[in-house]
Design a protein around this motif. Structure first.
Motif, mmCIF file in Angstrom:
data_model
loop_
_atom_site.group_PDB
_atom_site.id
_atom_site.type_symbol
_atom_site.label_atom_id
_atom_site.label_comp_id
_atom_site.label_asym_id
_atom_site.label_seq_id
_atom_site.Cartn_x
_atom_site.Cartn_y
_atom_site.Cartn_z
ATOM 1 N N MET A 192 0.817 -1.211 0.000
ATOM 2 C CA MET A 192 0.000 0.000 0.000
ATOM 3 C C MET A 192 0.856 1.268 0.000
ATOM 4 O O MET A 192 0.560 2.236 -0.698
ATOM 5 C CB MET A 192 -0.956 -0.020 1.187
ATOM 6 C CG MET A 192 -2.043 -1.088 1.061
ATOM 7 S SD MET A 192 -3.219 -1.135 2.435
ATOM 8 C CE MET A 192 -2.300 -2.087 3.649
ATOM 9 N N THR A 209 2.043 2.632 -3.306
ATOM 10 C CA THR A 209 1.110 3.352 -4.173
ATOM 11 C C THR A 209 1.134 4.855 -3.892
ATOM 12 O O THR A 209 0.475 5.624 -4.586
ATOM 13 C CB THR A 209 -0.330 2.827 -4.020
ATOM 14 O OG1 THR A 209 -0.827 3.139 -2.713
ATOM 15 C CG2 THR A 209 -0.379 1.316 -4.247
ATOM 16 N N PRO A 241 -1.609 -4.609 -3.696
ATOM 17 C CA PRO A 241 -2.587 -3.611 -3.266
ATOM 18 C C PRO A 241 -3.879 -3.732 -4.059
ATOM 19 O O PRO A 241 -3.907 -4.288 -5.161
ATOM 20 C CB PRO A 241 -1.885 -2.292 -3.587
ATOM 21 C CG PRO A 241 -1.061 -2.621 -4.802
ATOM 22 C CD PRO A 241 -0.596 -4.036 -4.604
ATOM 23 N N VAL A 242 -4.934 -3.208 -3.494
ATOM 24 C CA VAL A 242 -6.203 -3.069 -4.215
ATOM 25 C C VAL A 242 -6.160 -1.702 -4.882
ATOM 26 O O VAL A 242 -6.131 -0.674 -4.209
ATOM 27 C CB VAL A 242 -7.399 -3.167 -3.257
ATOM 28 C CG1 VAL A 242 -8.712 -2.904 -4.008
ATOM 29 C CG2 VAL A 242 -7.437 -4.531 -2.576
ATOM 30 N N ARG A 243 -6.149 -1.669 -6.214
ATOM 31 C CA ARG A 243 -6.031 -0.410 -6.950
ATOM 32 C C ARG A 243 -7.296 -0.156 -7.761
ATOM 33 O O ARG A 243 -7.705 -0.983 -8.568
ATOM 34 C CB ARG A 243 -4.832 -0.468 -7.904
ATOM 35 C CG ARG A 243 -3.500 -0.728 -7.247
ATOM 36 C CD ARG A 243 -3.055 0.412 -6.353
ATOM 37 N NE ARG A 243 -2.835 1.658 -7.059
ATOM 38 C CZ ARG A 243 -1.654 2.030 -7.573
ATOM 39 N NH1 ARG A 243 -0.611 1.229 -7.481
ATOM 40 N NH2 ARG A 243 -1.524 3.187 -8.174
ATOM 41 N N ASN A 244 -7.898 0.995 -7.546
ATOM 42 C CA ASN A 244 -9.051 1.392 -8.346
ATOM 43 C C ASN A 244 -8.620 2.082 -9.633
ATOM 44 O O ASN A 244 -9.319 2.037 -10.642
ATOM 45 C CB ASN A 244 -9.957 2.325 -7.542
ATOM 46 C CG ASN A 244 -10.688 1.588 -6.443
ATOM 47 O OD1 ASN A 244 -11.119 0.452 -6.638
ATOM 48 N ND2 ASN A 244 -10.806 2.208 -5.280
ATOM 49 N N SER A 274 -3.651 3.281 -2.540
ATOM 50 C CA SER A 274 -4.405 2.131 -2.073
ATOM 51 C C SER A 274 -4.542 2.161 -0.560
ATOM 52 O O SER A 274 -3.604 2.506 0.157
ATOM 53 C CB SER A 274 -3.694 0.842 -2.497
ATOM 54 O OG SER A 274 -4.300 -0.280 -1.897
ATOM 55 N N ARG A 288 -12.010 -4.051 -5.623
ATOM 56 C CA ARG A 288 -11.864 -2.916 -6.520
ATOM 57 C C ARG A 288 -13.219 -2.310 -6.821
ATOM 58 O O ARG A 288 -14.188 -3.016 -7.101
ATOM 59 C CB ARG A 288 -11.200 -3.360 -7.828
ATOM 60 C CG ARG A 288 -10.928 -2.235 -8.802
ATOM 61 C CD ARG A 288 -10.195 -2.754 -10.027
ATOM 62 N NE ARG A 288 -9.913 -1.707 -10.977
ATOM 63 C CZ ARG A 288 -10.784 -1.291 -11.904
ATOM 64 N NH1 ARG A 288 -11.972 -1.876 -12.003
ATOM 65 N NH2 ARG A 288 -10.477 -0.315 -12.719
#
Length: 256
Positions: free
Chosen positions: A145, A148, A206-209, A215, A248
Motif C-alpha cells: 500500500m 502506491t 494492493p487493491v487499486r481502483n 491504495s 476494486r
C-alpha cells in the motif's frame, strides 16, 4: 449533529483514538490530559467510565484499549458482505487456499488486519489476527500500500518515527524502506522476507481502483520459507491479484 453538542462523548472518543495510537505502551491519565488538553480530573473520570464499559483497561497506572473493541470489531466485520466473498474466493484459489491469506487496511504507518484465513491441516503460522496492528514498514501488505504513494508522501508519513524491528531482517532506516518500495512499484507486488517473523515469507498486492490512486487495502499470503522456495512466486501473486479484484470499485475513474 455538531460534535460539540455532546462534549463528553467527543472527549471520550478523543481519548480512545489517542490510546489506539499508543498501542501496548499505553498512557497515564497525566499523559492523556497533556496530549488532549482535557482537564486532568475530567480525563480521570472519562477513563474510569471507559474502563467500567470495557473500552479501556488499566495496568500499572497506564491505560490501553480494552477487549470490548475486539467484540465490536467482529460484530462490524460480520456485517460486511465483501469479507464473506473474501473467504469464499480464497477457498477457490489453488495455491493460497492451502496456505494463509489476509486482508489489510493502511492506517498511518500501521496496517490493521480485517480478515484472516488459515488452511486446515497446515502448521499454524505466527501471523496477525483480525483487528491486530502491525508496522507497515515491515509487512508485505503495508509495503504494497505504501508503494502506491509518492516517495515524498512516504517520507512525510515516517519522518521522525523509528521503524520497528521485529527480526534482524526488519527494515530499520527510511532510505532502505524507500528503496524497497521502489522495488515494489517495479514488480507490482511486495515481499516480507522474514521481516516480521523468521522462517516466514509473505507476498502482497494492493487493491487499486486506478493506476495513480493510492491504495488503502491490500491482500496477502503468508508461507513458510520452505513452501515459498517450492512454489512459483508469479503464480502466488497472480492468485492474490485475482483476490484483490474483489475489493476494486468498478465505478472508480469512470465519467457519466
Amino acid at each position: 449533529m455538531d460534535r460539540s453538542a455532546v462534549p463528553a462523548l467527543t472527549r471520550a472518543m478523543t481519548i480512545v483514538d489517542l490510546l489506539a495510537g499508543a498501542g501496548q505502551a499505553g498512557l497515564t491519565v497525566t499523559d492523556i490530559a497533556a496530549r488532549t488538553g482535557i482537564a486532568k480530573s475530567t480525563t480521570a473520570l472519562l477513563c474510569s467510565v471507559l474502563e467500567v464499559e470495557g473500552m479501556v483497561r488499566k495496568h500499572d497506572g497506564r491505560y490501553r484499549l480494552g477487549r470490548r473493541f475486539l467484540g465490536l470489531a467482529a460484530d462490524y466485520l460480520a456485517t460486511v458482505d465483501d469479507l464473506e466473498e473474501f473467504y469464499a474466493e480464497v477457498r477457490r484459489l489453488p495455491i493460497v487456499s492451502r496456505e494463509a491469506a489476509r486482508l489489510a487496511l493502511l492506517d498511518g504507518t500501521d496496517v490493521i488486519y480485517l480478515a484472516r484465513y488459515e488452511a486446515t491441516g497446515r502448521p499454524r503460522r505466527v501471523t496477525g489476527g483480525i483487528g491486530d496492528r502491525f508496522p507497515a514498514s515491515i509487512t508485505a501488505s503495508g509495503k504494497a500500500m505504501l508503494a502506491t504513494l509518492p516517495a515524498e508522501a512516504v517520507e512525510d508519513r515516517f519522518r521522525g518515527r523509528l521503524l520497528p524491528r521485529y527480526t534482524e531482517r526488519s527494515i530499520q532506516a527510511l532510505p532502505d524502506l524507500l528503496r524497497d518500495l521502489e522495488g515494489v512499484r517495479e514488480r507490482g507486488y511486495a515481499i516480507d522476507d522474514e521481516e516480521t517473523n523468521l522462517g516466514q515469507v509473505c507476498y502482497a498486492v494492493p487493491v487499486r481502483n486506478a493506476p495513480d490512486e493510492p491504495s488503502e487495502l491490500a491482500v496477502s499470503s503468508t508461507l513458510t520459507r520452505e513452501r515459498a522456495s517450492e512454489l512459483s512466486t508469479a503464480e502466488v501473486v497472480a492468485e492474490l491479484s485475482r483476490l484483490a479484484e474483489l475489493f476494486r470499485n468498478p465505478l472508480a475513474g469512470r465519467t457519466f
